[in-house]
Motif scaffolding. Structure first.
Motif, PDB file in Angstrom:
ATOM      1  N   LEU A 111      39.157  46.251  47.984  1.00 35.82           N
ATOM      2  CA  LEU A 111      38.520  47.839  47.855  1.00 35.82           C
ATOM      3  C   LEU A 111      39.808  48.784  47.075  1.00 35.82           C
ATOM      4  N   GLY A 112      41.014  48.086  46.638  1.00 37.25           N
ATOM      5  CA  GLY A 112      42.226  48.391  46.414  1.00 37.25           C
ATOM      6  C   GLY A 112      41.833  48.228  44.189  1.00 37.25           C
ATOM      7  N   CYS A 113      41.390  46.986  44.521  1.00 31.64           N
ATOM      8  CA  CYS A 113      41.216  46.977  43.235  1.00 31.64           C
ATOM      9  C   CYS A 113      39.667  47.552  42.602  1.00 31.64           C
ATOM     10  N   LEU A 114      38.611  47.542  43.616  1.00 31.95           N
ATOM     11  CA  LEU A 114      37.772  48.403  43.322  1.00 31.95           C
ATOM     12  C   LEU A 114      37.485  49.487  42.555  1.00 31.95           C
ATOM     13  N   SER A 115      38.820  50.129  42.982  1.00 27.24           N
ATOM     14  CA  SER A 115      39.222  52.207  43.342  1.00 27.24           C
ATOM     15  C   SER A 115      39.582  52.030  41.504  1.00 27.24           C
ATOM     16  N   PHE A 116      39.803  50.284  41.143  1.00 31.21           N
ATOM     17  CA  PHE A 116      39.540  50.454  39.573  1.00 31.21           C
ATOM     18  C   PHE A 116      39.223  51.072  38.827  1.00 31.21           C
ATOM     19  N   PRO A 117      38.705  51.646  38.323  1.00 34.31           N
ATOM     20  CA  PRO A 117      37.563  51.942  37.263  1.00 34.31           C
ATOM     21  C   PRO A 117      37.473  50.821  36.230  1.00 34.31           C
ATOM     22  N   PRO A 118      35.515  50.442  36.649  1.00 32.40           N
ATOM     23  CA  PRO A 118      35.601  49.173  35.231  1.00 32.40           C
ATOM     24  C   PRO A 118      35.864  50.034  33.705  1.00 32.40           C
ATOM     25  N   PRO A 119      36.353  49.109  33.069  1.00 32.80           N
ATOM     26  CA  PRO A 119      36.038  49.585  31.630  1.00 32.80           C
ATOM     27  C   PRO A 119      35.169  49.628  30.632  1.00 32.80           C
ATOM     28  N   ARG A 120      33.668  49.265  31.724  1.00 34.32           N
ATOM     29  CA  ARG A 120      32.540  49.699  31.165  1.00 34.32           C
ATOM     30  C   ARG A 120      31.868  50.868  31.231  1.00 34.32           C
ATOM     31  N   ALA A 121      31.053  51.693  30.190  1.00 31.42           N
ATOM     32  CA  ALA A 121      30.436  51.986  30.866  1.00 31.42           C
ATOM     33  C   ALA A 121      28.743  52.340  31.093  1.00 31.42           C
ATOM     34  N   GLY A 122      28.333  52.619  31.705  1.00 33.38           N
ATOM     35  CA  GLY A 122      26.966  52.552  32.098  1.00 33.38           C
ATOM     36  C   GLY A 122      26.872  50.974  32.483  1.00 33.38           C
ATOM     37  N   ALA A 123      27.921  51.126  33.060  1.00 33.46           N
ATOM     38  CA  ALA A 123      27.956  49.404  33.379  1.00 33.46           C
ATOM     39  C   ALA A 123      27.317  49.419  35.076  1.00 33.46           C
ATOM     40  N   GLY A 124      26.232  48.844  36.071  1.00 35.94           N
ATOM     41  CA  GLY A 124      25.389  49.125  36.813  1.00 35.94           C
ATOM     42  C   GLY A 124      26.349  48.822  38.316  1.00 35.94           C
ATOM     43  N   PRO A 125      26.357  48.837  39.467  1.00 29.52           N
ATOM     44  CA  PRO A 125      26.986  48.975  40.377  1.00 29.52           C
ATOM     45  C   PRO A 125      27.684  47.142  40.096  1.00 29.52           C
ATOM     46  N   LEU A 126      29.179  47.243  40.107  1.00 28.22           N
ATOM     47  CA  LEU A 126      30.102  46.342  39.858  1.00 28.22           C
ATOM     48  C   LEU A 126      30.493  45.368  41.495  1.00 28.22           C
ATOM     49  N   PRO A 127      29.800  44.432  40.344  1.00 27.87           N
ATOM     50  CA  PRO A 127      30.181  43.757  42.560  1.00 27.87           C
ATOM     51  C   PRO A 127      31.370  43.260  42.911  1.00 27.87           C
ATOM     52  N   THR A 128      31.328  43.356  44.130  1.00 26.22           N
ATOM     53  CA  THR A 128      32.922  42.968  45.203  1.00 26.22           C
ATOM     54  C   THR A 128      33.229  41.640  44.474  1.00 26.22           C
ATOM     55  N   SER A 129      34.262  41.344  43.809  1.00 24.04           N
ATOM     56  CA  SER A 129      34.677  40.324  43.420  1.00 24.04           C
ATOM     57  C   SER A 129      35.255  39.862  44.572  1.00 24.04           C
ATOM     58  N   GLU A 130      35.457  39.003  45.170  1.00 20.34           N
ATOM     59  CA  GLU A 130      36.616  38.476  46.254  1.00 20.34           C
ATOM     60  C   GLU A 130      37.611  37.411  45.645  1.00 20.34           C
ATOM     61  N   SER A 131      37.943  37.313  44.450  1.00 17.29           N
ATOM     62  CA  SER A 131      38.186  36.404  44.113  1.00 17.29           C
ATOM     63  C   SER A 131      38.855  36.933  43.103  1.00 17.29           C
ATOM     64  N   LYS A 132      40.146  37.094  42.508  1.00 18.62           N
ATOM     65  CA  LYS A 132      40.928  37.518  40.914  1.00 18.62           C
ATOM     66  C   LYS A 132      41.492  35.881  41.042  1.00 18.62           C
ATOM     67  N   TYR A 133      41.951  36.151  39.454  1.00 22.74           N
ATOM     68  CA  TYR A 133      43.359  35.494  38.783  1.00 22.74           C
ATOM     69  C   TYR A 133      44.266  35.356  38.739  1.00 22.74           C
ATOM     70  N   GLU A 134      45.211  35.226  39.403  1.00 19.20           N
ATOM     71  CA  GLU A 134      46.733  35.105  39.343  1.00 19.20           C
ATOM     72  C   GLU A 134      47.494  34.416  38.551  1.00 19.20           C
ATOM     73  N   ILE A 135      48.778  35.143  37.860  1.00 11.25           N
ATOM     74  CA  ILE A 135      49.394  33.643  36.788  1.00 11.25           C
ATOM     75  C   ILE A 135      50.522  33.083  37.839  1.00 11.25           C
ATOM     76  N   ALA A 136      50.101  32.359  38.582  1.00  9.72           N
ATOM     77  CA  ALA A 136      51.030  31.206  38.544  1.00  9.72           C
ATOM     78  C   ALA A 136      52.591  30.988  38.517  1.00  9.72           C
ATOM     79  N   SER A 137      53.313  30.568  38.703  1.00  6.61           N
ATOM     80  CA  SER A 137      54.422  30.795  38.126  1.00  6.61           C
ATOM     81  C   SER A 137      55.068  29.723  38.069  1.00  6.61           C
ATOM     82  N   VAL A 138      55.405  29.271  36.784  1.00 10.34           N
ATOM     83  CA  VAL A 138      55.659  27.265  37.202  1.00 10.34           C
ATOM     84  C   VAL A 138      57.006  27.341  37.524  1.00 10.34           C
ATOM     85  N   PRO A 139      57.383  26.204  38.187  1.00  8.61           N
ATOM     86  CA  PRO A 139      56.391  24.785  38.069  1.00  8.61           C
ATOM     87  C   PRO A 139      54.892  24.907  39.000  1.00  8.61           C
TER      88      PRO A 139
END
Lengths: 460, 614
Positions: A286-314
């Protein structure tokens, strides 16, 4: 990113026409051709049986539909819907069918690889090619469509025949120093043919168009050898993935190895960005959804339930323990693909199935690693830019570019398990294929996507 | 140590000798029991010896004991206790001197022996402790030896085990190697077998295939057919051509063309790359030359011919190359020249850089060797210090400047003059102060002198008064001598009042005058009353009391009586005149009180005189 509505599909048979105007898809015994832009059905053809294979002719005028069970091939013309052509291989049976590059000949491989029949759509002539080798990749056409290389087996020896496609005349015929040839592949410039041996022996042979052996390369002995081979689009490099979990890059001048890319399960170099797909909790979503998508005129954004995290090496990647006492063990580099500009190479190590390595070919080093939650099913480079689309059999499609990474949920009721994908020629859209359906995913123009990717990449 | 040894050794031996002799002569001795005792308690105390000796000789056996002792002593080498006998018949006389000498010697010997014994004891103790120590050391070492031996054994055992293991491992390795070899052989054989089998199978398969082919293909299979509405035109719009030798040749040509094109393309690329590299080389060379030539001017003299020729070569080459590179030739000679010249240049540059490096390292080393390491810290400290100093100096300069500016701004003329004037005034002030103090001192002196003068004058006056008084008294006495006793008394009172100046005492005197008349008559020779008064006086020092007491006091009482104990008074009464005189003498000098006392004395005197008179 926009998604089209979901269409029915069977057998993962969905292909863009080479000119990029049409999209052919199969539903059981029907072939549906749509306009790529409007997605309106342009033509609808009904075949005699369930279609098992379709292929566009190079000039996008014809589509062949193969029904291997019946030994039948039906060809349809896009310009003349009433035009029809049916090729029956009869009792010889059919295992493979493909167009010749000129789009006027069809090559049918009979059962038991008894022969290849070349059917012409222009004349009544039928050519037969005897002794084709039953192997993974036995035929290959040069990019310009002039020549075809064919692996043959005669008297327990491997041969390669080079045919001129225009009149199917044999140009060269030579034996190869292989135990059991498995694959052949033309370099994109059409002058060098790579020939590699079966997995029992590590051997790559490089032949010139005129049949001269240019070089032979073997990395090691007594162990399972080559699993995958790929030419760089510039014909400068030949990447050879093998069962020892390494990719070896050969150069086109001396045909010696330049470097080898190891695929360790632990990544310690802090320079390498490791993108790790992470399941999002609902709150976070939900928190992520509050982010306004940068594209204008896009349809309802699908609820993405995964995201990428930058893992710290190693980082240590999840590995599969391979069962080594069975045939075709799940180890080694099973997939590799160069980006269209030859700057990047994407690979997958089969015992680290959920990770995709992206290598920087300019600097000959690892560039990024994407670790998905589930095993990677397929990946394909955008034909226009260094952008990699990945699917894992889930309802998401993943995109990587040097700027960053993003994961997109495919909208729609139910789970749309993306099993395969294919890019449109322009790189503006791609078809996402599931078991029973497909949909089109429209990406924005280059600049917009670039920014979007960067922003998303930065956020993830 | 040596001394000690020499002292102790004979002592020891002698003692042992004596002991042995004692034992041998026990039978002879009359008190063998005691000697036995001596032997038992090897070192008898002196007291014991005494008692023993006292018991040894009794009244009865003097002779016997003497002879025994003589015998004993002679055996020890002492002179005989008896005087040398003239004849054998004569009884030998005991020589006291010899006895004493013997005793002395024996005592000395005894002392020596005791000393030696002590030494021996201490040595013994020492040796005992040494022995203990050594024994403990020995035991420790033994233990150590044991442990080390055990360790050694353990290590040997381990070594043996390890060797065994090693051997085993070697064996295992060998086995493994053998197995590897075997397995490889097996693999190879299997591979050949497999290949063979495969070939066999493939042949069979091929045969079958052939057969199938014949069966399927050769039979006119109606099914194998293409059902097509109408043939379509070729993609290139051309018509298909017959396969002839011509077409074959054409295909070959085309193939070669393609190959040639590819090679040409690659060659072009390589040429481009080469050109670029050449450009880079040229540029590098030029830069090298430009870099090296100014520096080489000096070393050219030093490094005579070789580099000189090289450089000339290089210059020539450069000329040539620049000429040639214009046409962009890439023949071998040019390449060789270029590479050679570049190599030479590179060598020169390398040597130069190496030289520089050496120099730098030398400088560094020297610097490091000297005091660079230490001086760096010092340097920093020093610079810090200096900076601080500079800061301070700057501040000082600033303040000075400010002050100067202030002065200049506020009062450039007035102040300075006033200041100058002030300077003079200060000097003057100082001088004046000095003078003032001098003057003050003088004044003080003057005053002191004046005071002394006045005092002297007062004293003089007093003295004159006293003198006058004396004179008056003298006159009075003279006069009294002439007149009667009564008159004298009254006169005396009058006189007293006359010279007591204070008003208080005037009344008192008046009182006393009246009172004194009465007791005077009554208290003739009443010392008891006086003594009572002296006792009561200290308790009531008030004037009124004093007056009252005074009133009841006899004429003998005076203020001086306060200081006089009754005993003093007694002799007064005993020897009246002499004491009176003494008093008068004592009271002569003094202050008012003294005067007063003096007065009273005179007064008492007069009384005493009066008392004595009858």
């Amino acid at each position: 990113m926009n998604f089209s509505e979901v269409f029915k599909l069977s057998g993962l048979l969905c292909k863009f026409s080479p000119d990029g105007k049409y999209l052919a898809s199969c539903v059981q015994y029907r072939l549906v051709v749509r306009d790529v832009n409007t997605l309106q059905i342009v033509q609808l053809y009904t075949c005699l049986d369930q279609i098992q294979h379709i292929e566009w002719s190079a000039d996008s005028l014809f589509i062949l539909c193969a029904m291997y069970k019946r030994g039948l091939v039906q060809v349809w013309s896009l310009e003349q819907p009433e035009w029809h052509c049916k090729i029956d291989e009869g009792s010889a049976g059919l295992v493979a069918s493909c167009w010749s590059p000129d789009g006027r000949h069809i090559l049918n491989t009979t059962e038991f690889h008894l022969r290849i029949t070349v059917w012409s759509l222009c004349t009544k002539s039928v050519s037969y090619i005897k002794y084709p080798k039953a192997c993974l990749q036995g035929t290959t056409f040069t990019r310009d469509g002039r020549y075809m290389a064919l692996a043959e087996r005669r008297d327990c020896k491997d041969y390669v025949s080079i045919f001129v496609c225009s009149d199917w005349q044999l140009l060269r015929h030579f034996d190869t120093d292989t135990q059991d040839l498995t694959g052949i592949e033309w370099a994109p410039n059409g002058c060098v043919l790579a020939v590699w041996d079966s997995c029992l022996e590590y051997k790559v042979l490089l032949y010139s168009l005129d049949g001269r052996l240019l070089s032979a390369y073997s990395a090691y002995e007594w162990s399972l050898g080559i699993k995958s081979v790929a030419w760089s689009p510039s014909s400068q490099f030949l990447a050879v993935g093998s069962y020892d979990g390494k990719v070896r890059i050969l150069n086109h001048v001396t045909w010696k190895m330049i470097t080898e890319f190891e695929h360790p399960a632990a990544i310690n170099n802090p320079k390498i960005v490791v993108y790790k797909e992470a399941e999002k909790s609902p709150q976070l979503g939900l928190g992520c959804l509050s982010f306004p998508p940068p594209r204008a005129g896009a349809g309802p954004l699908p609820t993405s339930e995964s995201k990428y995290e930058i893992a710290s090496v190693p980082v240590s990647l999840q590995t599969l323990k391979p069962v080594t006492d069975r045939a075709n063990p799940k180890i080694g580099i099973g997939m590799l693909a160069f980006s269209p500009d030859s700057y990047f190479l994407a690979t997958r190590n089969d015992n680290v199935p959920s990770a995709v390595w992206v290598w920087d070919i300019q600097k000959l080093r690892l560039f990024a690693v994407l670790e998905q939650l589930s095993p990677v099913r397929a990946f394909q480079w955008d034909p226009q830019q260094p952008r990699l689309a990945i699917c894992t059999g889930g309802s998401r499609v993943y995109l990587w570019s040097p700027a960053g990474c993003l994961s997109v949920q495919v909208p729609g009721e139910g789970d749309f398990a993306v099993l395969s994908l294919c890019w449109h020629l322009s790189g503006d859209s791609m078809a996402l294929l599931s078991k029973d359906h497909f949909c089109l995913c429209f990406l924005e123009t280059e600049a917009a996507v670039g920014t979007a990717c960067r922003q998303l990449g930065g956020h993830t | 140590m040596g001394d000690w040894m020499t002292v102790t050794d004979p002592g020891l031996s002698s003692e042992s000798k004596t002991i042995s002799q004692h034992t041998s002569e026990t039978k002879m001795s009359p008190s063998s029991l005691y000697s036995q005792q001596v032997l038992c308690s090897s070192i008898p105390l002196s007291k014991n010896v005494h008692s023993f000796f006292s018991a040894f000789c009794t009244e009865d056996n003097i002779e016997q004991s003497i002879s025994y002792l003589d015998q004993e002593l002679t055996t020890f080498g002492f002179p005989s206790l008896y005087e040398e006998s003239k004849g054998k018949e004569t009884k030998r006389e005991l020589n006291i001197v010899a006895v004493l000498n013997c005793m002395n010697e024996l005592l000395v010997l005894q002392r020596k022996n005791l000393l030696a014994q002590e030494n021996v004891e201490t040595q013994n103790l020492k040796l005992g402790s040494d022995m203990d120590h050594l024994q403990s050391c020995y035991s420790k070492l033994k233990e150590q030896l044991e442990t080390s031996r055990r360790e050694m054994i353990g290590l040997q055992e381990r070594d043996r085990q390890l060797q065994c293991k090693n051997r085993n491992l070697h064996q295992l390795l060998k086995n493994e190697k053998d197995e590897v070899q075997k397995l490889q052989n097996i693999i190879a054989s299997r591979a050949t077998q497999y290949n063979h089998d495969m070939k066999r199978k493939e042949r069979e398969y091929n045969k079958l295939k052939e057969r199938l082919h014949q069966l399927v293909m050769n039979k006119k299979d109606k099914k194998i057919a293409m059902d097509i509405l109408n043939y379509v035109g070729r993609a290139d719009g051309k018509r298909g051509s017959w396969r002839t030798g011509k077409t074959e040749a054409r295909n070959e040509d085309e193939m070669y063309k393609i190959l040639l094109n590819d090679y040409e393309y690659r060659q072009k690329q390589i040429l481009m790359e080469n050109a670029e590299l050449k450009k880079v080389l040229q540029q590098m060379k030029k830069e090298m030359i430009s870099l090296l030539s100014p520096q080489k001017k000096k070393p050219r003299e030093r490094v005579d011919d070789s580099t000189g020729t090289v450089i000339s070569d290089v210059e020539e080459d450069a000329g040539e190359l620049s000429r040639e590179s214009m046409w962009d030739l890439s023949c071998e000679t040019v390449r060789e020249q270029l590479t050679n010249s570049i190599r030479k240049q590179w060598r020169i540059l390398k040597s130069h850089v190496e030289k520089l490096d050496n120099q730098v390292s030398k400088v560094h080393l020297e610097g490091f060797n000297d005091e660079d390491v230490i001086s760096r810290q010092d340097h920093e400290q020093e610079t810090e210090k200096l900076e601080l100093e500079i800061q301070q100096c700057k501040e000082m300069i600033k303040t000075q400047q400010q002050l100067l500016q202030q002065q200049l701004a506020t009062a450039c003329d007035d102040d300075t003059t006033s200041l100058l004037r002030d300077c003079y005034l200060l000097e003057e002030k100082e001088r004046l102060k000095e003078e003032w103090s001098l003057f003050k001192e003088q004044k003080k002196n003057f005053e002191r002198e004046r005071r002394s003068f006045t005092e002297a004058a007062i004293r003089l006056g007093l003295e004159r008064k006293a003198f006058e008084e004396e004179r008056a008294s003298w006159l009075k006495q003279q006069f009294l001598n002439m007149t009667t006793f009564d008159h004298q008394n009254s006169e005396n009172v009058k006189l007293f009042s006359a010279f007591s100046g204070s008003s208080d005492q005037d009344n008192l005197t008046v009182h006393s005058r009246q009172l004194q008349k009465k007791p005077h008559s009554m208290s003739n020779g009443s010392p008891v009353c006086m003594s009572k008064l002296t006792k009561s006086l200290p308790a009531s020092p008030s004037t009124s009391d004093f007056c009252q007491t005074r009133s009841c006091v006899s004429e003998h009482s005076s203020i001086n009586v306060l200081n006089i104990t009754p005993e003093d008074i007694k002799p007064n009464q005993v020897g009246g005149e002499c004491t009176n005189q003494k008093w008068s003498v004592a009271s002569r000098p003094g202050s008012q009180e003294g005067c007063y006392s003096g007065c009273s004395l005179t007064y008492t005197n007069s009384h005493v005189e009066k008392d004595d008179l009858p």
